[in-house]
Design an enzyme around this catalytic site. Structure first.
Site, PDB file in Angstrom:
ATOM      1  N   GLY A  46     -11.264  13.127  37.957  1.00 53.68           N
ATOM      2  CA  GLY A  46     -11.830  13.195  36.611  1.00 53.68           C
ATOM      3  C   GLY A  46     -11.799  14.640  36.140  1.00 53.68           C
ATOM      4  O   GLY A  46     -11.626  15.553  36.951  1.00 53.68           O
ATOM      5  N   GLN A  51     -14.697  21.900  31.313  1.00 53.98           N
ATOM      6  CA  GLN A  51     -14.021  22.460  32.489  1.00 53.98           C
ATOM      7  C   GLN A  51     -12.719  23.169  32.126  1.00 53.98           C
ATOM      8  O   GLN A  51     -12.199  23.947  32.912  1.00 53.98           O
ATOM      9  CB  GLN A  51     -13.728  21.356  33.517  1.00 53.98           C
ATOM     10  CG  GLN A  51     -14.996  20.767  34.128  1.00 53.98           C
ATOM     11  CD  GLN A  51     -14.667  19.731  35.169  1.00 53.98           C
ATOM     12  OE1 GLN A  51     -14.442  18.575  34.859  1.00 53.98           O
ATOM     13  NE2 GLN A  51     -14.609  20.136  36.431  1.00 53.98           N
ATOM     14  N   CYS A  90     -16.452  19.132  42.855  1.00 52.91           N
ATOM     15  CA  CYS A  90     -16.156  19.372  41.441  1.00 52.91           C
ATOM     16  C   CYS A  90     -15.049  20.410  41.359  1.00 52.91           C
ATOM     17  O   CYS A  90     -15.096  21.426  42.060  1.00 52.91           O
ATOM     18  CB  CYS A  90     -17.419  19.879  40.731  1.00 52.91           C
ATOM     19  SG  CYS A  90     -17.171  20.152  38.963  1.00 52.91           S
ATOM     20  N   LEU A  91     -14.077  20.166  40.498  1.00 50.25           N
ATOM     21  CA  LEU A  91     -12.963  21.111  40.342  1.00 50.25           C
ATOM     22  C   LEU A  91     -13.455  22.467  39.844  1.00 50.25           C
ATOM     23  O   LEU A  91     -12.763  23.468  39.993  1.00 50.25           O
ATOM     24  CB  LEU A  91     -11.919  20.541  39.378  1.00 50.25           C
ATOM     25  CG  LEU A  91     -11.217  19.257  39.859  1.00 50.25           C
ATOM     26  CD1 LEU A  91     -10.273  18.728  38.781  1.00 50.25           C
ATOM     27  CD2 LEU A  91     -10.476  19.493  41.166  1.00 50.25           C
ATOM     28  N   HIS A 132     -20.634  11.651  36.656  1.00 44.46           N
ATOM     29  CA  HIS A 132     -20.326  13.075  36.891  1.00 44.46           C
ATOM     30  C   HIS A 132     -19.692  13.694  35.637  1.00 44.46           C
ATOM     31  O   HIS A 132     -20.061  14.810  35.242  1.00 44.46           O
ATOM     32  CB  HIS A 132     -19.393  13.157  38.112  1.00 44.46           C
ATOM     33  CG  HIS A 132     -18.922  14.533  38.489  1.00 44.46           C
ATOM     34  ND1 HIS A 132     -19.292  15.154  39.670  1.00 44.46           N
ATOM     35  CD2 HIS A 132     -18.081  15.402  37.856  1.00 44.46           C
ATOM     36  CE1 HIS A 132     -18.697  16.348  39.732  1.00 44.46           C
ATOM     37  NE2 HIS A 132     -17.955  16.524  38.654  1.00 44.46           N
ATOM     38  N   GLU A 133     -18.761  12.959  35.007  1.00 45.74           N
ATOM     39  CA  GLU A 133     -18.084  13.508  33.812  1.00 45.74           C
ATOM     40  C   GLU A 133     -19.037  13.563  32.619  1.00 45.74           C
ATOM     41  O   GLU A 133     -19.038  14.540  31.853  1.00 45.74           O
ATOM     42  CB  GLU A 133     -16.836  12.697  33.452  1.00 45.74           C
ATOM     43  CG  GLU A 133     -15.776  12.598  34.542  1.00 45.74           C
ATOM     44  CD  GLU A 133     -15.457  13.907  35.238  1.00 45.74           C
ATOM     45  OE1 GLU A 133     -15.612  14.977  34.619  1.00 45.74           O
ATOM     46  OE2 GLU A 133     -15.072  13.863  36.415  1.00 45.74           O
ATOM     47  N   HIS A 136     -21.120  16.527  32.853  1.00 46.33           N
ATOM     48  CA  HIS A 136     -20.429  17.736  32.379  1.00 46.33           C
ATOM     49  C   HIS A 136     -20.564  17.865  30.862  1.00 46.33           C
ATOM     50  O   HIS A 136     -20.732  18.972  30.337  1.00 46.33           O
ATOM     51  CB  HIS A 136     -18.928  17.675  32.698  1.00 46.33           C
ATOM     52  CG  HIS A 136     -18.548  18.179  34.063  1.00 46.33           C
ATOM     53  ND1 HIS A 136     -18.787  19.468  34.467  1.00 46.33           N
ATOM     54  CD2 HIS A 136     -17.912  17.577  35.101  1.00 46.33           C
ATOM     55  CE1 HIS A 136     -18.321  19.635  35.708  1.00 46.33           C
ATOM     56  NE2 HIS A 136     -17.777  18.499  36.116  1.00 46.33           N
TER      57      HIS A 136
HETATM   58  O1  GNR Z   1     -12.195  15.158  41.856  1.00 46.57           O
HETATM   59  C1  GNR Z   1     -13.398  14.895  41.799  1.00 46.57           C
HETATM   60  N1  GNR Z   1     -13.947  14.135  42.771  1.00 46.57           N
HETATM   61  C2  GNR Z   1     -15.217  13.584  42.682  1.00 46.57           C
HETATM   62  C3  GNR Z   1     -15.771  13.037  43.833  1.00 46.57           C
HETATM   63  C4  GNR Z   1     -17.017  12.479  43.801  1.00 46.57           C
HETATM   64  C5  GNR Z   1     -17.714  12.438  42.615  1.00 46.57           C
HETATM   65  C6  GNR Z   1     -17.190  12.981  41.464  1.00 46.57           C
HETATM   66  C7  GNR Z   1     -15.947  13.556  41.500  1.00 46.57           C
HETATM   67  S1  GNR Z   1     -15.256  14.211  40.038  1.00 46.57           S
HETATM   68  C8  GNR Z   1     -14.231  15.452  40.697  1.00 46.57           C
HETATM   69  C9  GNR Z   1     -13.413  16.102  39.601  1.00 46.57           C
HETATM   70  C10 GNR Z   1     -14.330  16.844  38.663  1.00 46.57           C
HETATM   71  O2  GNR Z   1     -14.816  17.913  38.903  1.00 46.57           O
HETATM   72  N2  GNR Z   1     -14.622  16.236  37.544  1.00 46.57           N
HETATM   73  O3  GNR Z   1     -15.488  16.795  36.687  1.00 46.57           O
HETATM   74 NI    NI Z   2     -16.765  18.079  37.920  1.00 48.09          NI
END
Ligand code: GNR
Ligand code: NI
Length: 187
Positions: A46, A51, A90-91, A132-133, A136
């Protein structure tokens, strides 16, 4: 298409509220395409606009690895009271991981890239990624949910890593991108 630079922990935009999308322009669709390309190159499931330094309320997701989609102006309209705990990364916080408890199932309402409203009922990893997104898009990061103790440990680790990202910017390396293309060819 273009690879975008990823903002990492410490970049103020990651903590800002996003702005709802009013009209879906070609420019927004290009942003979505570039975000999908960047997500794959970084091997994420995601990626949210803040980001990549943007404040539109939009994110892209591909949990399966073959079906990317955008969520524009997403909102959670229902969530399960049952929480599930699993490890997240998270990236924007490379090499940092932590367990997060979240509702196991959620229903999300959003617009797709053609402006059509849709509802998605999700569980498991997709439900986790959606939350999670959307976090953000509200300036929240997964580390906000960690216990004080765990958060302290994570921040100590980050202090040793963050020097790799001057100006809080992560530029994907040629190696990272090459690895992505290599994986494509294997499929
Ligand atoms: O790549 C991602 N893996 C992930 C693993 C568990 C819960 C959420 C994520 S999202 C993350 C990519 C990211 O930072 N998205 O904002
Ligand atoms: Ni993230």
């Amino acid at each position: 298409m273009a690879l975008l630079k990823i903002q990492v922990l410490g970049s103020p935009i990651l903590r800002q509220q996003t702005v709802p999308v009013e009209t879906i322009t070609d420019e927004l669709r290009t942003l979505i395409d570039d975000m999908i390309e960047t997500m794959y190159a970084a091997r994420g499931i995601g990626l949210a606009a803040p980001q990549v330094g943007r404040s539109e309320r939009v994110a892209v997701i591909d949990v399966e690895g073959d079906s990317p989609f955008a969520i524009i102006n997403p909102q959670i309209v229902r969530n399960d009271s049952d929480l599930a705990k699993a490890e997240e990364g998270c990236l924007s916080i490379p090499d940092v991981y932590g367990d997060v408890a979240r509702p196991e199932k959620v229903t999300v309402r959003a617009m797709d890239r053609d402006g059509r409203e849709f509802e998605l009922e999700a569980e498991g990893l997709l439900a986790r990624c959606l939350q999670h997104e959307i976090d953000h898009l509200d300036g929240r990061l997964f580390i906000d949910y960690l216990s004080t103790l765990r958060r302290k440990a994570v921040m100590a680790k980050w202090a040793t890593i963050k020097g790799k990202y001057p100006g809080y910017i992560r530029t994907l390396t040629a190696e990272e991108v090459a690895e992505h293309h290599h994986r494509d060819e294997e499929l």
